[in-house]
Design a protein around this motif. Structure first.
Motif, PDB file in Angstrom:
ATOM      1  N   ARG C 173       0.849  -1.196  -0.172  1.00 38.94           N
ATOM      2  CA  ARG C 173      -0.087   0.111  -0.083  1.00 38.94           C
ATOM      3  C   ARG C 173       1.015   1.449   0.006  1.00 38.94           C
ATOM      4  N   GLN C 174       1.895   1.183   0.702  1.00 35.92           N
ATOM      5  CA  GLN C 174       2.793   2.529   1.162  1.00 35.92           C
ATOM      6  C   GLN C 174       3.643   2.767  -0.587  1.00 35.92           C
ATOM      7  N   ARG C 175       3.705   1.616  -1.102  1.00 33.53           N
ATOM      8  CA  ARG C 175       4.153   1.692  -2.720  1.00 33.53           C
ATOM      9  C   ARG C 175       3.167   2.385  -3.484  1.00 33.53           C
ATOM     10  N   VAL C 176       2.056   1.858  -3.291  1.00 30.37           N
ATOM     11  CA  VAL C 176       1.071   2.442  -4.161  1.00 30.37           C
ATOM     12  C   VAL C 176       0.738   4.250  -3.876  1.00 30.37           C
ATOM     13  N   VAL C 177       0.815   4.257  -2.287  1.00 33.28           N
ATOM     14  CA  VAL C 177       0.687   5.939  -1.881  1.00 33.28           C
ATOM     15  C   VAL C 177       1.803   6.656  -2.820  1.00 33.28           C
ATOM     16  N   ILE C 178       3.216   5.958  -2.439  1.00 34.10           N
ATOM     17  CA  ILE C 178       3.995   6.734  -3.241  1.00 34.10           C
ATOM     18  C   ILE C 178       3.890   7.190  -4.787  1.00 34.10           C
ATOM     19  N   ALA C 179       3.666   6.023  -5.494  1.00 37.64           N
ATOM     20  CA  ALA C 179       3.232   5.797  -6.861  1.00 37.64           C
ATOM     21  C   ALA C 179       2.215   6.916  -7.057  1.00 37.64           C
ATOM     22  N   ARG C 180       1.190   7.100  -6.312  1.00 38.89           N
ATOM     23  CA  ARG C 180       0.285   8.228  -6.431  1.00 38.89           C
ATOM     24  C   ARG C 180       0.874   9.550  -6.438  1.00 38.89           C
ATOM     25  N   ALA C 181       1.471   9.518  -5.464  1.00 45.80           N
ATOM     26  CA  ALA C 181       2.354  10.802  -5.403  1.00 45.80           C
ATOM     27  C   ALA C 181       3.238  11.190  -6.856  1.00 45.80           C
ATOM     28  N   LEU C 182       3.834  10.109  -6.984  1.00 39.04           N
ATOM     29  CA  LEU C 182       4.756  10.270  -8.344  1.00 39.04           C
ATOM     30  C   LEU C 182       4.179  10.722  -9.632  1.00 39.04           C
ATOM     31  N   GLY C 183       2.708  10.404  -9.515  1.00 36.42           N
ATOM     32  CA  GLY C 183       1.956  10.410 -10.753  1.00 36.42           C
ATOM     33  C   GLY C 183       1.787  11.898 -10.965  1.00 36.42           C
TER      34      GLY C 183
END
Lengths: 544, 318, 345, 317, 357
Positions: C173-183
């Motif tokens: 999940r934390q990876r997803v959150v980071i990916a979302r920010a990166l987006g």
């Protein structure tokens, strides 16, 4: 400190629980121990269907009115056979033109405090009943023809000029027009004789709850009110030792409110009560036996009245169609399959002059259908919604639903609305009501008076329920008849003619003639009531 | 706290005024003419005489414009005068003060009964979660919940009459310690009991998973003491907050129960006033009803911090 | 390029990407059972610092010291009570929510609890696509590709796009959150305790990921944490907060080698080391008592109530924010360029 | 222990929270019983006209108050109408009432609650005050007064419209019953929805994922529709399920007091009230509608409890 | 030197197995009734705690470290059950003990300190009441006596204004103070064994230091044994005598503290230690942290063989289907046991397994 505090808290909570448990347990125990008080001799226990807040004898209506004869004396009264009996008045004499009547008060007549009933009391009682603040609902029937009545009833006066106490025991009444049956009009308990000095204040208005025991109420009837708890719905009466008539056989009458009819039935069955003020259930015969509800047919009948001033009844064919589409044998079966009320075809019943030759409306669905098709509405689709009011009891509802179903089956009418349990029709939608379930009747055993109160253009029935119905021929016939003496055969013939004319106007669906039920168990004797709903010999009631 | 209570009480004034205005307007514009109603209710040929009815209406002060009437009403109310019944002419205050104690006693007893019966049962059901006992308690609660008072009342009463013909029939009012109170009390308490059993059970199940219950067990506290000291007390807090809801249930239930059992309380008064459009009485009852609901809400809010010491902590606003 | 090289962030470095000036955030609360008493939480009481392009600035401190408030207020997720947040020549503190919206893409945040920062009703793909589409970094047609790329960036397979958050582990999940920010293609990311809720073995994965991404995209981090070991590992500079104020701010190595504020020293001393031998020989300085309530912070130096070297002046005068050594700021009346003698380090 | 966080090692179809909730619900036997009963109820309500053995209005005055038999499985009533057919039609009434009441109440509640929760301030205070006001009026009173005052007025208006246009839409009063009787019930049942929605909005507004969405720069509309609303739906569904049951009971209570559905339209409430008068002689007339109403109420309770457990699972972290 | 209270840490002696164990657990197995049927969450773990010893139990979330300890004394939620093994404590098998016996042991002979003092203390009960409970139920004290003793206990755990605090509610105390109260409750009846379940996880690092310090000094004074459950390897280093590393419900490694940190044998332990950044070590800061790929398996989805196999860098073929037994590692220090085929050799595993089955 906190420790102690904590302790105390715990104790309080425990104590509270303990106390409540004990209380509940105690109540249960008491419940097991209590048995109904042994039925004392000659105590009549009556179940009453409503919490009447106002037991004033001057109200002229309401359920409590059914017991007025217990504690109030009337000028005269009719028995079940429509025989007139003297009571407070011993004699009544009209003048030649039937415009002035002279009444004599019984010299023995006294109130429960021993004071004599005077002419002033009679005058005062009538004036009080006529004043708006007492809201007497039927005073019109008694005094409408008396000189000065309009002013006092309109709130602009406190005195009836037409009633004069010429001496302590003589009352002279002057009428605005001749009335051969005026004496009959006052022979009831609708405005009984009360002690005017007690009931009226300085302005002539009614003293609030002057009749209550704690107000020192003074009564004229065979019983006096000894206990009263209006909020609890209980009253008790005991014999009036000063009563000027026969000595009552009952030692006590107890009236208690039991609103729910099913409960009341169960209570009567279980012996808790001996009688009921007015018990209407669809299973009364099964529950309490035919005898309980039995009684003589009185001159009151129930019908469905159609208002020709309202659409779609402005078209007589529609009215006729609706009438012919109802199987009235089924109607009575749906509503009173086992009596005590009986089917009727006409308005008049149980008065001299019931029309044996009256031709009943037939049940003819085919013709009804055709009539509807021929009407200006052309069929059921374009009829406005039909609204019935006065559908306030199970029997009313059954009858209304039966008719609605007949119209649906035979005529294809689906839009029928009935207003349940809301007797009045004074809502904002009163303009839309076309069918009124209501009774008409007469307080005097007279056919003309009966019709005068139901189809004469000035009657409330004609004005309100028949939408200002006015048939000049009928009016003329009734005016002519009313001038005839009570025993003149023409009087009856004219009335019958008027009724036949009314039939052809197709304005009502005849339903039933009413029985004046005893509403008492078989061990209660002397509960016979007259057309005026009063036990006419309350001193004769006894338990055997 | 006092300031808080006063602030809440001050808020009642506009609330009550709005409620009264609404009901008054509905009664005034909607429900028709009470005077006519009195007359036309009587069967048969009544003395229907427009002049007479107008005179009666004038005597009752019902011929004035709406706002004047309402204003007069409120002014009288402020002086403690609830007016007179249109139907009987009796003082509304007298009618209410005769009826209110009956309802109040019955209602309070029902609340007490609810507390005494429902909370232990709810706790028991939760402690025995998913056992036959739990299902039995929960099932009964749902059953009670599903039977309306107007069905339960007559059924119970007639059953009693049929089964125990010798017993004094539970009809009417004889005070708190009269045997006749039992049946109406039970019927009135059915729904609150069902409600509180379910609430308590849910709350206990929730509390049972709390860490501090585990702590109590870890201390070697006996199970019963865990239930009473550690589970029950925190459970009471959410249950007490249901008081408002219970009050509403009881106020509404009282109407049916009083009707069925012939109790001369406010519920019965309500129905007869409604059917007669006796609006001085309707308004007075509305006033009492809204007062009850508001008072119980206030009570809950005031009692809450006493039951839950955490509530005295900061309450963050924005 | 090695991110850890101190020269990249010392003077002469490029303009700061973000400048915070005197940032204050107070919350009004109501106290008492009936909310009868009003009070103010002094969450942030005037902090000033710059964040330089490409660096990792860490904020450390105990819970309630205001570091998270600092993180969210800097991003204008909360409206500051006073102060300036200068970004690209504009003061974020004065912009409306609407004006902020386009800027938000540049400034991202990763929250502590990955379980609650993802909308439970959206798939990972939808979650990632929303900001991309909104900021116009892709069209509806191409968005799937971008999402796939983002997932790859954070080390997740493409099929995760169709999963819901509750199907993922904390680290995922934390990876997803980071990916979302990166987006959003941000320049600056606030990592608000971004690894605190994760298991030890997963923490390291995320730390590595954050470092990789920083390198790849030239990101700047404001890293909020309480784990000093992690902070030391990841930071270029470190700021120590105490009760809404900065106690000390210095390049990472400097701070850990030579803490100047007594609070920093106490903090460092309290951190256990995964080595029994070291632990046994360590002399520990244990602070007495608790952090005072931010509702009623002590006057003068906020730390004086627990400070082993508190003097009279500390109780009355707020210590000045001084640069005692190059780039090493401290707020203590007694701090000199060298560690105070007699204090355990 | 994380019971719900499944490690997606194997390739499995994604499971949304809804699917997950459904799975939890499906394991709850009571809830399934409730759902089955409700399904039957809905089926009967929708296909009632094709299911009834008799016309629910047809009377047979010679076959009054018959005990249950093969020809009339639930017997006949006092006008010789088939009770089963009337109970089935009553399901229609009950369902329609429940839906009408709940939908109106919900719409009012959602709009006011969401506005109050989202905008806060004086609007919030006003809405909450309004819920207080509404809840402090005894609900029977409100319904009766509205019924006796507004309904006749609307009826008048419709009648006038009909007479003018002869458009049959205006003719049937049953619609007025439903709209008004039950609209007024909705007027007393909306506050719980409003409070619930407000509380939901307030709580969700501060959830990290909403803050995160704001941080992503997503517009308010997206945040509302994709982040706040879908997450507020769960508790609302629970409330609605309970509300449907309550509305059915309310309907029957009002019909019992005579302010509900007009005869001859069957409603369980007026059937119960009729049955109560004669139940000692014809118990089936009371038993049939009372049991069916009880079952429906219990079904909604079961489902509501089940939904509550399924949509707001505890212990999943 | 300044006035700050500096507590020098006493040198921990090499673990001395001479002392008799007060708790010996053998083959403890715990299952949970989950949505897909029963899942094993603690899979036959064995360990012992010697008198006066401090055992550190370390592992990641879901490894069963708390559950295994709570299962010993019957503190598990309903759907979690002990299905096998024994636990001897003071001459009794705790697993077979009746509820009454367990209740006498809990809080009496075994004290507890839980993770979150905010939720572990009853919020609506005064501190004093909560502290007095074990005294009343185990020692049979009268309230007044218990209250006096409760005051003493609070003083013992260094709560300022001890007596006055008795009437406080938990929320009126700070986190550190609350945890001191929890410790006082745990120690109220002078237990032989104190089980501390992540007692400092919810606390700040400065408060953690206070609590660790407190427990250490109390242990020295009272001479009890301690089981300290945590996920923080660093914390244990200076605190315990022995460390047991749990992974997915099994014991991965069990060793004296110095041995474990100096020579971790299990790949998991090694991975864990490597993934922790160092505070004082001046190393290559730019270096990436060593990390373990993947995540721990869910209960019920654990692989058949070694649970760590899917993440293990040293995985052998045998790891996939044979569970490695916990064996004394060849050449390691005494008392150092590890469950790894790669370390112990697969043949040893089979040999060890034979007589058991």
């Amino acid at each position: 400190m906190a420790q102690i505090k904590g302790d105390r808290l715990a104790v309080t909570r425990r104590t509270a629980l303990l106390m409540s448990a004990t209380a509940l347990g105690g109540m249960m125990a008491m419940g097991a121990g209590i048995r109904p008080a042994a039925a004392a001799d000659q105590v009549l226990r009556v179940a009453h269907p409503v919490f009447d807040m106002d037991w004033s004898p001057l109200r002229g209506g309401g359920a409590h009115q059914r017991w007025t004869s217990l504690w109030w004396a009337a000028p005269m009264y009719f028995d079940a056979d429509s025989k007139l009996h003297p009571y407070v008045f011993t004699t009544w004499e009209p003048s030649d033109d039937d415009k002035t009547w002279t009444f004599t008060i019984d010299e023995k007549a006294v109130f429960s405090d021993g004071s004599p009933i005077t002419a002033a009391d009679v005058k005062g009682s009538w004036e009080l009943a006529a004043m708006p603040s007492t809201k007497n609902q039927r005073i019109n029937q008694l005094l409408a023809g008396v000189v000065g009545y309009d002013a006092i009833t309109g709130g602009s006066g406190t005195e009836l000029e037409g009633v004069v106490a010429s001496d302590d025991r003589t009352v002279v009444v002057t009428l605005t027009a001749s009335d051969p049956i005026f004496f009959m009009r006052i022979a009831n308990h609708l405005a009984p004789i009360v002690k005017a000095s007690e009931a009226r204040d300085d302005n002539g208005e009614e003293v609030t709850e002057w009749w209550a025991p704690d107000a020192g109420g003074v009564f004229s009837g065979p019983f006096k009110l000894v206990e009263l708890d209006i909020d609890g719905g209980t009253l008790a009466f005991e014999p009036n030792e000063n009563f000027f008539g026969p000595k009552p056989k009952l030692t006590r009458v107890e009236i208690r409110t039991v609103e729910d009819a099913v409960t009341a039935t169960a209570l009567i069955k279980s012996g808790e009560f001996d009688a009921h003020t007015e018990l209407v259930t669809s299973t009364i015969i099964e529950d309490l036996g035919a005898d309980f509800a039995a009684g003589p047919i009185i001159p009151t009948s129930q019908h469905f009245w159609m208002d020709p001033s309202k659409k779609p009844f402005d078209d007589p064919k529609v009215r006729q169609a609706l009438i012919l589409a109802v199987d009235r044998n089924g109607l009575i079966k749906a509503s009173f399959p086992n009596g005590p009320h009986q089917k009727t075809d006409q308005i008049l019943n149980s008065v001299p002059g019931v029309d044996e030759a009256f031709e009943p409306y037939p049940y003819d669905p085919e013709q009804a259908k055709q009539l509807l098709a021929e009407s200006s509405y052309g069929g059921p689709e374009r009829l406005p919604k039909l609204m019935m009011v006065g559908i306030s009891s199970p029997a009313n509802e059954a009858a209304a639903q039966f008719m609605a179903e007949q119209w649906r089956q035979n005529l294809g009418i689906t839009a029928v609305e009935m207003k349940p349990q809301q007797d009045g029709y004074s809502g904002p939608d009163q303009a839309n009501v076309q069918i009124f379930r209501d009774d008409v009747g007469t307080r005097v055993p007279d056919a003309v008076n009966y019709l005068w109160g139901s189809i004469y253009s000035g009657s409330s029935n004609a004005q309100n329920k028949l939408g200002g119905y006015k048939n000049d021929e009928i009016d003329a016939l009734l005016v002519e008849a009313s001038a005839k003496a009570a025993d003149d055969p023409d009087r009856i013939a004219l009335a019958q003619k008027a009724q036949r004319l009314f039939r052809d106007d197709y304005c009502f669906i005849p339903w039933y003639q009413q029985a004046m039920s005893r509403w008492a168990k078989t061990n209660v004797k002397g509960m016979e009531k007259n057309l005026d709903w009063q036990v006419f010999h309350p001193w004769n009631i006894e338990l055997v | 706290m006092l300031r808080y209570v006063i602030r809440r009480l001050v808020l009642w004034v506009p609330t009550v005024l709005l409620v009264l205005l609404g009901v008054y307007a509905l009664a005034f514009y909607g429900a028709g003419d009470p005077i006519k109603l009195i007359f036309l209710r009587a069967p048969g040929d009544v003395a229907y005489n427009p002049a007479r009815i107008e005179a009666i209406r004038e005597a009752a002060g019902l011929n004035q414009p709406f706002l004047v009437q309402f204003g007069n009403y409120v002014l009288n109310l402020v002086q403690g005068n609830f007016g007179n019944s249109l139907v009987s002419g009796r003082s509304v205050w007298r009618m209410i003060s005769a009826a209110a104690p009956v309802s109040a006693q019955l209602g309070l007893l029902a609340i007490l009964l609810t507390a005494v019966v429902a909370i232990p049962l709810g706790v028991l059901a939760a402690l025995k979660q998913n056992t036959a006992l739990d299902y039995a308690i929960l099932g009964s609660a749902l059953f009670l919940w599903a039977i309306p008072a107007y069905v339960a009342g007559p059924l119970l009463m007639v059953l009693l009459i049929v089964l125990l013909p010798d017993i004094t029939v539970p009809y009417g009012w004889g005070g708190l310690f009269d045997v006749r109170i039992i049946l109406p009390l039970l019927v009135l308490a059915f729904q609150p009991i069902a409600l509180i059993i379910r609430q308590t059970r849910a709350a206990v199940i929730e509390v049972m998973t709390e860490d501090y219950v585990r702590t109590a067990r870890a201390k070697g506290v006996p199970e019963l003491a865990v239930a009473l000291r550690h589970i029950l007390r925190p459970v009471l807090t959410p249950v007490v907050t249901q008081l408002g809801l219970i009050m509403i249930t009881i106020v509404n239930g009282a109407i049916f129960v009083e009707l069925v059992f012939g109790l001369p309380g406010l519920g019965r008064l309500t129905v007869s006033a409604l059917l007669n459009n006796d609006y001085p009485v309707i308004l007075a009852i509305t006033l009492i009803g809204s007062f009850l609901v508001m008072a119980s809400n206030l009570l809950v809010d005031v009692v809450y911090p006493l039951l839950d010491p955490r509530a005295t902590d900061a309450r963050a606003t924005k | 390029m090695s991110l850890a090289e101190p020269t990249t962030t010392l003077p002469g470095a490029p303009e700061p990407i973000l400048s915070i000036r005197g940032l204050v955030k107070h919350f009004n609360v109501r106290l008492g059972a009936f909310g009868e008493r009003g009070a103010t939480v002094h969450a942030l009481d005037g902090i000033t610092f710059d964040v330089f392009e490409g660096e990792t600035l860490s904020l450390v401190g105990e819970s309630g010291c205001g570091k998270s408030t600092a993180g969210t207020t800097v991003l204008r997720l909360q409206t500051p009570t006073a102060g300036e947040i200068l970004y690209g020549g504009r003061d974020l503190a004065k912009l409306s929510e609407k004006e902020l919206r386009p800027l938000r893409a540049d400034l991202q945040i990763v929250f502590q609890d990955p379980y609650s920062t993802l909308n439970p009703r959206m798939t990972v793909g939808e979650e990632l696509a929303a900001p991309i589409l909104h900021h116009g970094h892709a069209t509806r047609k191409t968005v799937a590709k971008v999402v796939e790329q983002l997932l790859a960036d954070v080390g997740l397979p493409a099929r995760f796009a169709s999963r819901y958050p509750h199907e993922l582990s904390g680290g995922q999940r934390q990876r997803v959150v980071i990916a979302r920010a990166l987006g959003c293609r941000p320049r600056f990311i606030v990592c608000d305790e971004a690894i605190s809720a994760l298991d030890v073995s997963v923490q390291a994965q995320i730390i590595n990921l954050l470092q990789d991404l920083q390198e790849k995209y030239g990101l700047t981090y404001l890293f909020i944490a309480h784990d000093l070991a992690v902070v030391r590992h990841i930071s270029t500079r470190v700021a120590v907060m105490y009760l809404g104020r900065f106690a000390e701010l210095a390049p990472s190595e400097d701070l850990f080698r030579m803490p100047l504020h007594p609070y920093t020293r106490a903090l460092l001393s309290a951190v256990p080391e995964a080595d029994p031998v070291v632990e046994r020989s360590r002399k520990r300085q244990i602070l007495e008592g608790d952090v005072p309530s931010p509702l009623d912070p002590p006057p003068g130096c906020r730390f004086h109530t627990r400070c082993p070297m508190a003097q009279e002046i500390c109780r009355s005068a707020v210590p000045e924010w001084r640069e005692v050594r190059p780039n090493h700021h401290v707020a203590c009346h007694f701090a000199g360029p060298d560690p105070a003698p007699g204090l355990p380090s | 222990m994380t019971a719900s966080a499944v490690l997606p090692q194997a390739i499995e179809p994604p499971v949304s929270l809804w699917a997950d909730a459904w799975r939890r619900l499906a394991r709850n036997k009571l809830a399934m019983v409730g759902l089955a009963l409700i399904a039957v109820l809905l089926f009967v309500a929708v296909f009632g006209p094709w299911l009834t053995p008799y016309d629910f209005l047809s009377q047979n005055i010679d076959a009054r108050n018959l005990a249950p038999s093969l020809a009339h499985p639930l017997g006949t009533d006092d006008l010789g109408r088939d009770v089963l057919s009337r109970v089935i039609y009553g399901a229609r009434t009950a369902t329609l009432v429940a839906i009408v009441v709940t939908v109106i109440a919900m719409v009012i509640g959602i709009v006011l609650g969401a506005l109050a929760g989202y905008f806060g301030g004086w609007l919030d205070a006003a809405v909450m005050w309004l819920t207080d006001v509404t809840m402090s009026i005894p609900n029977l009173l409100l319904v009766v007064v509205i019924n006796t005052s507004l309904k006749p007025r609307l009826a008048n208006w419709m009648e006038a419209q009909y007479l003018e246009t002869l458009n049959p839409i205006y003719r049937n009063s049953i619609w007025i019953d439903f709209i008004l009787v039950f609209g007024s019930m909705a007027l007393i049942t909306w506050p719980p929805y409003a409070r619930l929605v407000r509380a939901q909005v307030l709580s969700i507004r501060n959830r990290p994922y909403v803050t995160a969405a704001r941080a992503l720069g997503l517009p308010t509309w997206t945040i509302l529709t994709r982040y706040i609303v879908p997450n507020a739906v769960g508790p609302l569904i629970v409330a609605v399920s309970a509300g449907l049951g309550t509305a059915m009971v309310l309907e029957s209570a009002f019909s019992f007091l005579g302010v509900g559905v007009n005869p001859p339209m069957p409603s369980w409430g007026n059937m119960i009230s009729d049955g109560l008068r004669v139940w000692q002689h014809y118990p089936h007339l009371l038993a049939a509608p009372a049991i069916v109403l009880g079952l429906a109420t219990v079904a909604f309770s079961f489902l509501g409890d089940g939904l509550n457990d399924a949509l707001n699972p505890r212990g999943t972290k | 030197m300044n006035a700050a209270p500096a507590h020098p840490v006493a040198a921990v002696p090499e673990s001395a197995p001479a002392r008799p164990p007060i708790l010996s657990v053998d083959g403890l197995t715990v299952e949970i009734d989950g949505r897909y049927g029963a899942a094993t969450i603690v899979d036959g773990i064995s360990f012992h705690v010697a008198e006066g010893e401090t055992l550190g139990v370390v592992g990641e979330s879901g490894c069963g470290k708390s559950l295994s300890m709570m299962s010993l004394v019957g503190l598990l939620p309903n759907r979690i059950k002990v299905v096998g093994g024994s636990a001897r404590f003071g001459g009794k098998d705790l697993i077979k003990a009746s509820k009454r016996e367990l209740r006498a042991i809990r809080g009496g002979e075994i004290g507890f300190v839980f993770q979150d003092p905010m939720t572990s203390l009853n919020p609506v009960m005064r501190i004093g009441e909560q502290l007095m409970e074990p005294l009343i139920y185990h020692r049979g004290m009268k309230r007044a006596e218990a209250r006096k003793r409760a005051g003493d206990l609070l003083r013992l755990v260094g709560l300022p204004g001890a007596e006055a605090r008795l009437d406080n509610y938990p929320h009126e105390l700070s986190g550190g103070m609350r945890q001191r109260v929890m410790i006082a409750i745990g120690l109220a009846c002078e237990p032989k064994l104190l089980i501390a379940d992540e007692p400092t996880t919810a606390l700040d690092v400065t408060i953690q230091a206070q609590i660790v310090d407190l427990v250490k000094s109390l242990k020295a004074r009272l001479g009890m044994s301690v089981i300290w459950i945590t996920h923080d390897l660093a914390l244990l280093a200076g605190l315990v005598d022995r460390v047991m590393v749990l992974y997915a419900g099994t014991v991965a490694e069990d060793a004296p503290v110095d041995a474990l940190y100096a020579e971790p044998l299990h790949p998991y332990t090694r991975g864990l230690l490597a993934s922790i950044p160092k505070l004082t070590h001046e190393g290559d800061k730019a270096e990436r942290l060593a990390s373990i790929g993947g995540t721990p398996p869910e209960p019920g989805r654990r692989p058949k063989g070694c649970p760590f196999a899917p993440r293990c860098p040293a995985r052998l073929a045998v790891c996939d289907d044979t569970m490695p037994p916990l064996l004394a590692a060849a050449g390691a220090r005494p008392g150092h046991r590890v469950a790894c085929h790669a370390v112990n050799g697969a043949d040893r595993a089979i040999a060890a397994a034979e007589p058991a089955r």
